[in-house]
Design a protein around this motif. Structure first.
Motif, PDB file in Angstrom:
ATOM      1  N   ILE A 205     -21.629  10.277   9.924  1.00 12.27           N
ATOM      2  CA  ILE A 205     -21.236   8.886   9.701  1.00 12.27           C
ATOM      3  C   ILE A 205     -20.252   8.800   8.536  1.00 12.27           C
ATOM      4  CG2 ILE A 205     -22.074   6.605   8.979  1.00 12.27           C
ATOM      5  CD1 ILE A 205     -24.648   7.193  10.502  1.00 12.27           C
ATOM      6  N   LEU A 206     -20.512   9.566   7.473  1.00 11.70           N
ATOM      7  CA  LEU A 206     -19.602   9.573   6.323  1.00 11.70           C
ATOM      8  C   LEU A 206     -18.244  10.145   6.711  1.00 11.70           C
ATOM      9  CD1 LEU A 206     -22.035  10.765   3.491  1.00 11.70           C
ATOM     10  CD2 LEU A 206     -21.287   8.434   4.007  1.00 11.70           C
ATOM     11  N   PHE A 207     -18.248  11.207   7.542  1.00 14.10           N
ATOM     12  CA  PHE A 207     -16.987  11.793   7.993  1.00 14.10           C
ATOM     13  C   PHE A 207     -16.177  10.781   8.803  1.00 14.10           C
ATOM     14  CE2 PHE A 207     -19.167  16.203   8.072  1.00 14.10           C
ATOM     15  CZ  PHE A 207     -18.899  16.361   6.723  1.00 14.10           C
ATOM     16  N   ALA A 208     -16.875   9.977   9.612  1.00 10.61           N
ATOM     17  CA  ALA A 208     -16.180   8.995  10.451  1.00 10.61           C
ATOM     18  C   ALA A 208     -15.451   7.961   9.597  1.00 10.61           C
ATOM     19  CB  ALA A 208     -17.168   8.311  11.389  1.00 10.61           C
ATOM     20  N   LEU A 209     -16.026   7.631   8.438  1.00 14.39           N
ATOM     21  CA  LEU A 209     -15.410   6.635   7.560  1.00 14.39           C
ATOM     22  C   LEU A 209     -14.056   7.113   7.038  1.00 14.39           C
ATOM     23  CD1 LEU A 209     -18.528   5.486   5.493  1.00 14.39           C
ATOM     24  CD2 LEU A 209     -17.371   4.235   7.329  1.00 14.39           C
ATOM     25  N   ASP A 210     -13.863   8.440   6.981  1.00 15.95           N
ATOM     26  CA  ASP A 210     -12.582   8.994   6.535  1.00 15.95           C
ATOM     27  C   ASP A 210     -11.628   9.236   7.701  1.00 15.95           C
ATOM     28  OD1 ASP A 210     -13.546   9.003   3.969  1.00 15.95           O
ATOM     29  OD2 ASP A 210     -14.185  11.091   4.033  1.00 15.95           O
ATOM     30  N   SER A 211     -12.162   9.816   8.789  1.00 14.27           N
ATOM     31  CA  SER A 211     -11.283  10.271   9.864  1.00 14.27           C
ATOM     32  C   SER A 211     -10.702   9.128  10.693  1.00 14.27           C
ATOM     33  CB  SER A 211     -12.036  11.244  10.782  1.00 14.27           C
ATOM     34  OG  SER A 211     -13.051  10.572  11.502  1.00 14.27           O
ATOM     35  N   ILE A 212     -11.477   8.073  10.931  1.00  9.10           N
ATOM     36  CA  ILE A 212     -10.975   6.979  11.765  1.00  9.10           C
ATOM     37  C   ILE A 212      -9.813   6.239  11.096  1.00  9.10           C
ATOM     38  CG2 ILE A 212     -11.588   4.826  12.926  1.00  9.10           C
ATOM     39  CD1 ILE A 212     -12.614   7.511  14.181  1.00  9.10           C
ATOM     40  N   PRO A 213      -9.904   5.869   9.807  1.00 11.72           N
ATOM     41  CA  PRO A 213      -8.716   5.281   9.173  1.00 11.72           C
ATOM     42  C   PRO A 213      -7.504   6.208   9.215  1.00 11.72           C
ATOM     43  CG  PRO A 213     -10.645   4.859   7.828  1.00 11.72           C
ATOM     44  CD  PRO A 213     -11.072   5.815   8.900  1.00 11.72           C
ATOM     45  N   ALA A 214      -7.757   7.538   9.124  1.00 11.05           N
ATOM     46  CA  ALA A 214      -6.648   8.495   9.136  1.00 11.05           C
ATOM     47  C   ALA A 214      -5.888   8.441  10.454  1.00 11.05           C
ATOM     48  CB  ALA A 214      -7.173   9.909   8.884  1.00 11.05           C
ATOM     49  N   ILE A 215      -6.606   8.426  11.566  1.00 13.67           N
ATOM     50  CA  ILE A 215      -5.904   8.440  12.855  1.00 13.67           C
ATOM     51  C   ILE A 215      -5.327   7.068  13.188  1.00 13.67           C
ATOM     52  CG2 ILE A 215      -7.939   7.966  14.297  1.00 13.67           C
ATOM     53  CD1 ILE A 215      -6.737  10.021  16.294  1.00 13.67           C
ATOM     54  N   PHE A 216      -5.954   5.992  12.708  1.00 14.11           N
ATOM     55  CA  PHE A 216      -5.360   4.669  12.907  1.00 14.11           C
ATOM     56  C   PHE A 216      -4.054   4.543  12.118  1.00 14.11           C
ATOM     57  CE2 PHE A 216      -9.340   2.690  14.637  1.00 14.11           C
ATOM     58  CZ  PHE A 216      -8.748   2.099  15.736  1.00 14.11           C
ATOM     59  N   GLY A 217      -3.884   5.389  11.113  1.00 12.82           N
ATOM     60  CA  GLY A 217      -2.630   5.405  10.372  1.00 12.82           C
ATOM     61  C   GLY A 217      -1.501   6.033  11.162  1.00 12.82           C
ATOM     62  N   LEU A 218      -1.861   6.754  12.258  1.00 17.65           N
ATOM     63  CA  LEU A 218      -0.856   7.406  13.083  1.00 17.65           C
ATOM     64  C   LEU A 218      -0.590   6.666  14.381  1.00 17.65           C
ATOM     65  CD1 LEU A 218      -2.192  11.048  12.564  1.00 17.65           C
ATOM     66  CD2 LEU A 218      -0.154  10.054  11.525  1.00 17.65           C
ATOM     67  N   THR A 219      -1.600   5.974  14.878  1.00 15.04           N
ATOM     68  CA  THR A 219      -1.439   5.200  16.110  1.00 15.04           C
ATOM     69  C   THR A 219      -2.496   4.106  16.174  1.00 15.04           C
ATOM     70  OG1 THR A 219      -1.492   5.296  18.534  1.00 15.04           O
ATOM     71  CG2 THR A 219      -2.901   6.851  17.361  1.00 15.04           C
ATOM     72  N   GLN A 220      -2.134   2.981  16.767  1.00 20.68           N
ATOM     73  CA  GLN A 220      -3.113   1.915  16.975  1.00 20.68           C
ATOM     74  C   GLN A 220      -3.500   1.811  18.449  1.00 20.68           C
ATOM     75  OE1 GLN A 220      -0.218   0.693  14.659  1.00 20.68           O
ATOM     76  NE2 GLN A 220      -1.573   2.010  13.471  1.00 20.68           N
ATOM     77  N   ASN A 221      -3.070   2.787  19.251  1.00 17.50           N
ATOM     78  CA  ASN A 221      -3.455   2.849  20.653  1.00 17.50           C
ATOM     79  C   ASN A 221      -4.890   3.371  20.733  1.00 17.50           C
ATOM     80  OD1 ASN A 221      -3.891   3.855  23.374  1.00 17.50           O
ATOM     81  ND2 ASN A 221      -1.684   3.677  23.689  1.00 17.50           N
ATOM     82  N   VAL A 222      -5.831   2.514  21.139  1.00 20.40           N
ATOM     83  CA  VAL A 222      -7.254   2.870  21.117  1.00 20.40           C
ATOM     84  C   VAL A 222      -7.543   4.079  22.012  1.00 20.40           C
ATOM     85  CG1 VAL A 222      -9.599   2.046  21.592  1.00 20.40           C
ATOM     86  CG2 VAL A 222      -7.924   0.506  20.581  1.00 20.40           C
ATOM     87  N   TYR A 223      -6.863   4.160  23.156  1.00 20.30           N
ATOM     88  CA  TYR A 223      -7.077   5.302  24.062  1.00 20.30           C
ATOM     89  C   TYR A 223      -6.665   6.607  23.399  1.00 20.30           C
ATOM     90  CZ  TYR A 223      -6.778   8.225  28.253  1.00 20.30           C
ATOM     91  OH  TYR A 223      -6.946   9.231  29.180  1.00 20.30           O
ATOM     92  N   ILE A 224      -5.536   6.607  22.703  1.00 18.45           N
ATOM     93  CA  ILE A 224      -5.074   7.814  22.004  1.00 18.45           C
ATOM     94  C   ILE A 224      -6.006   8.155  20.849  1.00 18.45           C
ATOM     95  CG2 ILE A 224      -3.203   8.782  20.607  1.00 18.45           C
ATOM     96  CD1 ILE A 224      -2.611   8.684  23.580  1.00 18.45           C
ATOM     97  N   VAL A 225      -6.439   7.137  20.113  1.00 19.18           N
ATOM     98  CA  VAL A 225      -7.379   7.373  19.005  1.00 19.18           C
ATOM     99  C   VAL A 225      -8.659   8.016  19.533  1.00 19.18           C
ATOM    100  CG1 VAL A 225      -8.826   6.259  17.268  1.00 19.18           C
ATOM    101  CG2 VAL A 225      -6.475   5.495  17.581  1.00 19.18           C
ATOM    102  N   PHE A 226      -9.197   7.470  20.625  1.00 18.79           N
ATOM    103  CA  PHE A 226     -10.447   7.980  21.189  1.00 18.79           C
ATOM    104  C   PHE A 226     -10.295   9.408  21.709  1.00 18.79           C
ATOM    105  CE2 PHE A 226     -13.031   8.684  25.033  1.00 18.79           C
ATOM    106  CZ  PHE A 226     -14.298   8.639  24.469  1.00 18.79           C
ATOM    107  N   THR A 227      -9.264   9.661  22.510  1.00 20.30           N
ATOM    108  CA  THR A 227      -9.113  10.990  23.116  1.00 20.30           C
ATOM    109  C   THR A 227      -8.768  12.060  22.086  1.00 20.30           C
ATOM    110  OG1 THR A 227      -6.827  10.375  23.699  1.00 20.30           O
ATOM    111  CG2 THR A 227      -8.519  10.157  25.411  1.00 20.30           C
ATOM    112  N   ALA A 228      -7.902  11.727  21.127  1.00 19.09           N
ATOM    113  CA  ALA A 228      -7.557  12.704  20.082  1.00 19.09           C
ATOM    114  C   ALA A 228      -8.794  13.066  19.268  1.00 19.09           C
ATOM    115  CB  ALA A 228      -6.466  12.142  19.173  1.00 19.09           C
TER     116      ALA A 228
END
Length: 394
Positions: A205-228
């Motif tokens: 859960i703590l890792f998710a708090l860091d990694s999700i903002p990181a990938i949203f910084g690269l794309t806001q496409n939810v499908y790409i965020v999820f699959t990556a």
């Protein structure tokens, strides 16, 4: 590009099928994976992720494909960093080697569930509140700063949930295969296997708090965020056994990750300024700034990781630290009678300990004497040799 519900459904089915295949064909029967098995399946999962990225590139276009690969590489790098923590947790709970795969698969599945929740929550916030980009950027900058801080000594995998579990529930100090509960003195108690899974889940859960903002910084496409994110987690179990013992060699990884997260944090804040609607910033109007392209982002991410890995592998201090930490780990594991019931595995550990000692002896004294608690490590190695001689004399 809008992704249809059919494509979403097919993608989710494929991911669930890969997890099911991993469990039924590799993990259901407890065993220690060979280096060849770990290498082959790590390559297969990376190949699947790359193949998926090529399909995105073909059907989604260059921008979407670039966003996927940038997100996948970033999340994969963060996942490798997470393996350090998994290693500490598994070692401190003394999880039997042959059962570590099941713990890791649980961690991967829990990560996927937790991060999926954060992805859709993050997407909802972004769609409703543009200021969330400021918050995500600040989180990443703080995380980057924390990565530069010296690591705390100690290897106890303990947290608030674990302390509560041990205080209010009956727990056992001994494993019973891979069972989560066992009978002890006529009472049903939790085994350390359940506790280690709770510890892994909490850190996920703590890792998710860091990694999700990181990938949203690269794309806001939810499908790409999820699959990556999902494909970066696939094969993490095999990667653990493939690079177990080599993780310590990447002594500059935290600096590389700090640079990447700081870069994405700045990118997010620039994007927030571009989309600004906060009344106290530029009167609530967007700020005219030049945004960072996804191509530049991908170049920076790959460049920083390549430099970090090469610098770590070429470092003499890194080689010394790896050998010394491996020697300590092998010595401790050999002395732990509950580590494994497989005599061949114990012999493998002892041979690995001897090999690390030979490597350490060939190093310059200034590097091999630089390790923390070097006297304690030497004592542990001597005790492992004594126990091995005692075992052979039986």
């Amino acid at each position: 590009m809008t992704v249809s519900p059919l494509i979403w459904g097919i993608t989710i089915v494929v991911i669930l099928a890969l997890l099911a295949f991993d469990y039924f064909f590799h993990i259901r029967k407890a065993h220690v994976p060979t280096l060849k098995e770990a290498a082959v399946w790590s390559s297969i999962y990376v190949g699947i992720a790359i193949l998926f990225g090529i399909l995105v590139l073909i059907y989604g276009g260059g921008a979407m494909g670039s966003e996927y690969f940038a997100g996948y590489i970033t999340e994969k790098a963060l996942s490798v960093d997470n393996l350090f923590v998994f290693l500490i947790i598994i070692a401190s709970f003394r999880v039997p080697r042959e059962d570590q795969q099941k713990v890791l698969l649980f961690g991967i599945v829990f990560s996927l569930i937790a991060r999926t929740g954060f992805i859709f929550l993050g997407a909802a916030l972004i769609n409703s509140f543009a200021w969330v980009f400021y918050a995500f950027g600040l989180i990443l900058l703080i995380t980057a700063g924390n990565l530069l801080k010296p690591e705390k000594d100690g290897d106890e995998a303990d947290n608030f949930i674990i302390r509560l579990a041990r205080r209010f529930f009956h727990t056992s100090d001994h494993y019973d295969g891979d069972k989560l509960f066992t009978m002890e003195n006529g009472k049903k108690v939790m085994t350390p296997m359940l506790l280690v899974m709770v510890a892994i889940g909490g850190t996920d859960i703590l890792f998710a708090l860091d990694s999700i903002p990181a990938i949203f910084g690269l794309t806001q496409n939810v499908y790409i965020v999820f699959t990556a994110t999902a494909f970066s987690l696939m094969g993490l179990r095999q990667l653990y056994f493939l690079i177990d013992g080599l993780l310590d060699r990447l002594i500059y990884l935290s600096y590389g990750l700090a640079a990447i997260l700081a870069f994405i944090g700045v990118k997010l804040i620039i994007h927030a300024l571009h989309e600004n609607n906060l009344p106290f910033v530029n009167g609530g109007e967007p700020v005219p700034v030049v945004e960072i392209s996804i191509g530049l982002s991908l170049t920076v991410i790959i460049g920083v990781l390549v430099i970090t890995v090469i610098a770590s592998l070429m470092s003499k201090a890194g080689k010394a630290q790896t050998a010394i930490n491996n020697a300590r780990r092998h010595a401790v594991n050999y002395m732990d009678l509950e580590y494994t019931a497989d005599s061949a595995e114990r012999e493998r550990i002892y041979r690995a300990l001897v090999a690390e000692e030979r490597q350490i002896e060939q190093m310059e004294p200034k590097y091999r004497n630089k390790a923390k608690d070097v006297d304690k490590i030497r004592e542990q190695v001597r005790e492992a040799h004594r126990q091995h001689e005692e075992y052979l004399s039986r």
